[in-house]
Design a protein around this motif. Structure first.
Motif, mmCIF file in Angstrom:
data_model
loop_
_atom_site.group_PDB
_atom_site.id
_atom_site.type_symbol
_atom_site.label_atom_id
_atom_site.label_comp_id
_atom_site.label_asym_id
_atom_site.label_seq_id
_atom_site.Cartn_x
_atom_site.Cartn_y
_atom_site.Cartn_z
ATOM 1 N N UNK A 85 0.991 -1.164 0.039
ATOM 2 C CA UNK A 85 -0.088 0.069 -0.024
ATOM 3 C C UNK A 85 0.771 1.240 -0.069
ATOM 4 N N UNK A 86 0.416 2.282 -0.341
ATOM 5 C CA UNK A 86 1.051 3.574 -0.356
ATOM 6 C C UNK A 86 0.152 4.530 0.345
ATOM 7 N N UNK A 87 0.096 4.863 1.656
ATOM 8 C CA UNK A 87 -0.661 5.832 2.381
ATOM 9 C C UNK A 87 -0.150 7.168 2.175
ATOM 10 N N UNK A 88 -1.262 7.980 2.350
ATOM 11 C CA UNK A 88 -0.904 9.488 2.117
ATOM 12 C C UNK A 88 0.119 9.845 3.421
ATOM 13 N N UNK A 89 0.956 11.026 3.181
ATOM 14 C CA UNK A 89 1.635 11.326 4.288
ATOM 15 C C UNK A 89 0.871 11.612 5.368
ATOM 16 N N UNK A 90 1.314 11.386 6.646
ATOM 17 C CA UNK A 90 0.710 11.381 7.911
ATOM 18 C C UNK A 90 -0.096 12.776 8.243
ATOM 19 N N UNK A 91 0.873 14.111 7.904
ATOM 20 C CA UNK A 91 0.362 15.232 8.190
ATOM 21 C C UNK A 91 -0.480 15.834 6.760
ATOM 22 N N UNK A 92 -0.729 15.047 5.718
ATOM 23 C CA UNK A 92 -1.454 15.572 4.788
ATOM 24 C C UNK A 92 -2.437 14.759 4.438
ATOM 25 N N UNK A 93 -3.154 13.968 5.461
ATOM 26 C CA UNK A 93 -3.969 12.896 5.040
ATOM 27 C C UNK A 93 -5.474 13.309 5.543
ATOM 28 N N UNK A 94 -6.378 13.244 4.369
ATOM 29 C CA UNK A 94 -6.402 12.487 3.312
ATOM 30 C C UNK A 94 -5.860 13.423 2.249
#
Length: 148
Positions: A85-94
């Motif tokens: 998986x490729x999650x969004x960066x933690x500080x820019x989620x969603x």
């Protein structure tokens, strides 16, 4: 005897302070704000992994399903076994602005074609704050490219 000067004049000191203040006001926030860089990196990584999964599906002659949500993208074989998986960066989620869950199936029905859940080209927009970059996944070929 001539008088030698030591140190700086008042005008030189004021110019240094003004230049430093201007840099602090205009340049420093751009340097310290890494949101743009993290989202750009996410978009580049999304394109690279997408192309890699497309090649993997064709090499292994197995369907691979990419699921796109607001929080990132995940890949799995058609049987359900996860590939990553490729999650969004933690500080820019969603970070993906389109709502809901959408899928892209590489090597659909082992025919080599790509199928999307919308049955048309699929847009994926990476956006957060003032940054926005749209990508298009072509149906049939599965190729992904950034839109201008």
């Amino acid at each position: 005897m001539p008088r030698t000067s030591r140190g700086f004049t008042l005008i030189e000191l004021i110019l240094v302070i003004v230049i430093t203040a201007a840099l602090a006001v205009f340049a420093l926030p751009k340097v310290l704000d890494t949101t743009l860089w993290r989202l750009r990196s996410f978009g580049d990584d999304l394109m690279a992994r997408h192309q890699g999964m497309l090649r993997l599906a064709l090499q292994q002659r197995r369907p691979i399903v990419a699921t796109v949500t607001g929080a990132g993208v995940s890949w799995a074989y058609g049987s359900g076994a996860s590939l990553g998986s490729l999650p969004c960066p933690a500080t820019e989620s969603p970070c993906i602005s389109e709502g809901g869950s959408r899928t892209i199936t590489f090597n659909s029905a082992n025919g080599g074609a790509t199928a999307t859940s919308t049955a048309a080209s699929l847009s994926v927009t990476v956006a957060y704050g003032s940054y926005s970059q749209a990508y298009r996944v072509e149906t049939d070929t599965g190729l992904i490219y950034p839109l201008p």
